[in-house]
Design a protein around this motif. Structure first.
Motif, PDB file in Angstrom:
ATOM      1  N   GLU A  43     -10.172  23.328   9.684  1.00 57.50           N
ATOM      2  CA  GLU A  43      -9.560  22.581  10.767  1.00 57.50           C
ATOM      3  C   GLU A  43      -8.171  22.090  10.359  1.00 57.50           C
ATOM      4  O   GLU A  43      -7.865  21.937   9.179  1.00 57.50           O
ATOM      5  CB  GLU A  43     -10.444  21.383  11.144  1.00 57.50           C
ATOM      6  N   SER A  97       5.005  12.269  18.464  1.00 57.46           N
ATOM      7  CA  SER A  97       4.279  11.366  19.352  1.00 57.46           C
ATOM      8  C   SER A  97       5.168  10.179  19.699  1.00 57.46           C
ATOM      9  O   SER A  97       6.013   9.788  18.906  1.00 57.46           O
ATOM     10  CB  SER A  97       3.008  10.863  18.659  1.00 57.46           C
ATOM     11  N   SER A 102      -0.845   8.982  13.467  1.00 49.98           N
ATOM     12  CA  SER A 102      -2.267   9.264  13.552  1.00 49.98           C
ATOM     13  C   SER A 102      -2.555  10.503  12.717  1.00 49.98           C
ATOM     14  O   SER A 102      -1.712  11.389  12.604  1.00 49.98           O
ATOM     15  CB  SER A 102      -2.678   9.507  15.002  1.00 49.98           C
ATOM     16  N   ASN A 104      -5.036  12.350  13.572  1.00 51.72           N
ATOM     17  CA  ASN A 104      -5.801  13.130  14.540  1.00 51.72           C
ATOM     18  C   ASN A 104      -4.828  13.957  15.372  1.00 51.72           C
ATOM     19  O   ASN A 104      -3.843  13.436  15.889  1.00 51.72           O
ATOM     20  CB  ASN A 104      -6.608  12.200  15.438  1.00 51.72           C
ATOM     21  N   VAL A 105      -5.123  15.239  15.517  1.00 53.27           N
ATOM     22  CA  VAL A 105      -4.221  16.109  16.268  1.00 53.27           C
ATOM     23  C   VAL A 105      -4.053  15.641  17.703  1.00 53.27           C
ATOM     24  O   VAL A 105      -3.027  15.901  18.340  1.00 53.27           O
ATOM     25  CB  VAL A 105      -4.719  17.570  16.249  1.00 53.27           C
ATOM     26  N   ARG A 106      -5.051  14.916  18.212  1.00 54.33           N
ATOM     27  CA  ARG A 106      -4.969  14.445  19.593  1.00 54.33           C
ATOM     28  C   ARG A 106      -3.942  13.336  19.764  1.00 54.33           C
ATOM     29  O   ARG A 106      -3.606  12.975  20.891  1.00 54.33           O
ATOM     30  CB  ARG A 106      -6.342  13.959  20.051  1.00 54.33           C
ATOM     31  N   GLY A 107      -3.450  12.827  18.669  1.00 58.60           N
ATOM     32  CA  GLY A 107      -2.463  11.764  18.758  1.00 58.60           C
ATOM     33  C   GLY A 107      -1.056  12.257  19.015  1.00 58.60           C
ATOM     34  O   GLY A 107      -0.138  11.447  19.147  1.00 58.60           O
ATOM     35  N   TYR A 108      -0.876  13.549  19.120  1.00 56.12           N
ATOM     36  CA  TYR A 108       0.459  14.123  19.253  1.00 56.12           C
ATOM     37  C   TYR A 108       0.533  15.034  20.472  1.00 56.12           C
ATOM     38  O   TYR A 108      -0.290  15.922  20.634  1.00 56.12           O
ATOM     39  CB  TYR A 108       0.828  14.903  17.989  1.00 56.12           C
ATOM     40  N   ALA A 109       1.555  14.819  21.278  1.00 55.61           N
ATOM     41  CA  ALA A 109       1.699  15.603  22.495  1.00 55.61           C
ATOM     42  C   ALA A 109       2.545  16.847  22.303  1.00 55.61           C
ATOM     43  O   ALA A 109       2.416  17.808  23.062  1.00 55.61           O
ATOM     44  CB  ALA A 109       2.331  14.739  23.587  1.00 55.61           C
ATOM     45  N   TRP A 111       4.218  19.836  19.689  1.00 56.23           N
ATOM     46  CA  TRP A 111       4.000  20.559  18.434  1.00 56.23           C
ATOM     47  C   TRP A 111       5.061  21.625  18.236  1.00 56.23           C
ATOM     48  O   TRP A 111       5.495  22.264  19.192  1.00 56.23           O
ATOM     49  CB  TRP A 111       2.618  21.224  18.436  1.00 56.23           C
TER      50      TRP A 111
END
Length: 121
Positions: A43, A97, A102, A104-109, A111
């Motif tokens: 991951e 972000s 963070s 966590n990958v979900r913390g970034y909009a 890439w």
């Protein structure tokens, strides 16, 4: 918003590489830029992060070997990687972000494209 990451390559164990990331199209006052990596079959994991006010975070696996800086620029971040080891081999990504760091990958909009880092033993 676009992020451009560059600086990967092939290096022997114990060597160094410097990755750079530059974002464009973002206008927020506060932001964080994170570096993540993804090895084959694993991951994506957080490596390091820096906020616009200079707060820094590092994964335990890279503490003491990696440093992060903003190069005195807006929306930029460089990851200096020293004493690289084969387990550091991965595709490295930078992400942006408008919030705090963070792991966590979900913390970034936003890439950037990945850049390959390969460390030979």
């Amino acid at each position: 918003v676009q992020l451009q990451a560059y600086g990967g390559g092939l290096v022997q164990a114990g060597g160094s590489l410097r990755l750079s990331c530059a974002a464009s199209g973002f206008t927020g006052t506060y932001y964080s830029i994170g570096w993540f990596r993804q090895a084959p079959g694993k991951e994506r994991e957080g490596v390091s992060c820096i906020t616009s006010n200079g707060f820094r975070t590092f994964a335990d696996s890279v503490k003491g070997r990696f440093t992060i800086s903003d190069d005195n620029g807006r929306y930029t971040a460089s990851l200096q990687m020293n004493n690289l080891q084969p387990e550091d081999t991965a595709v490295y990504y930078c992400a942006l972000s408008g919030f705090k760091c963070s792991d966590n990958v979900r913390g970034y909009a936003y890439w950037g494209q990945g850049t390959q880092v390969t460390v030979s033993s």
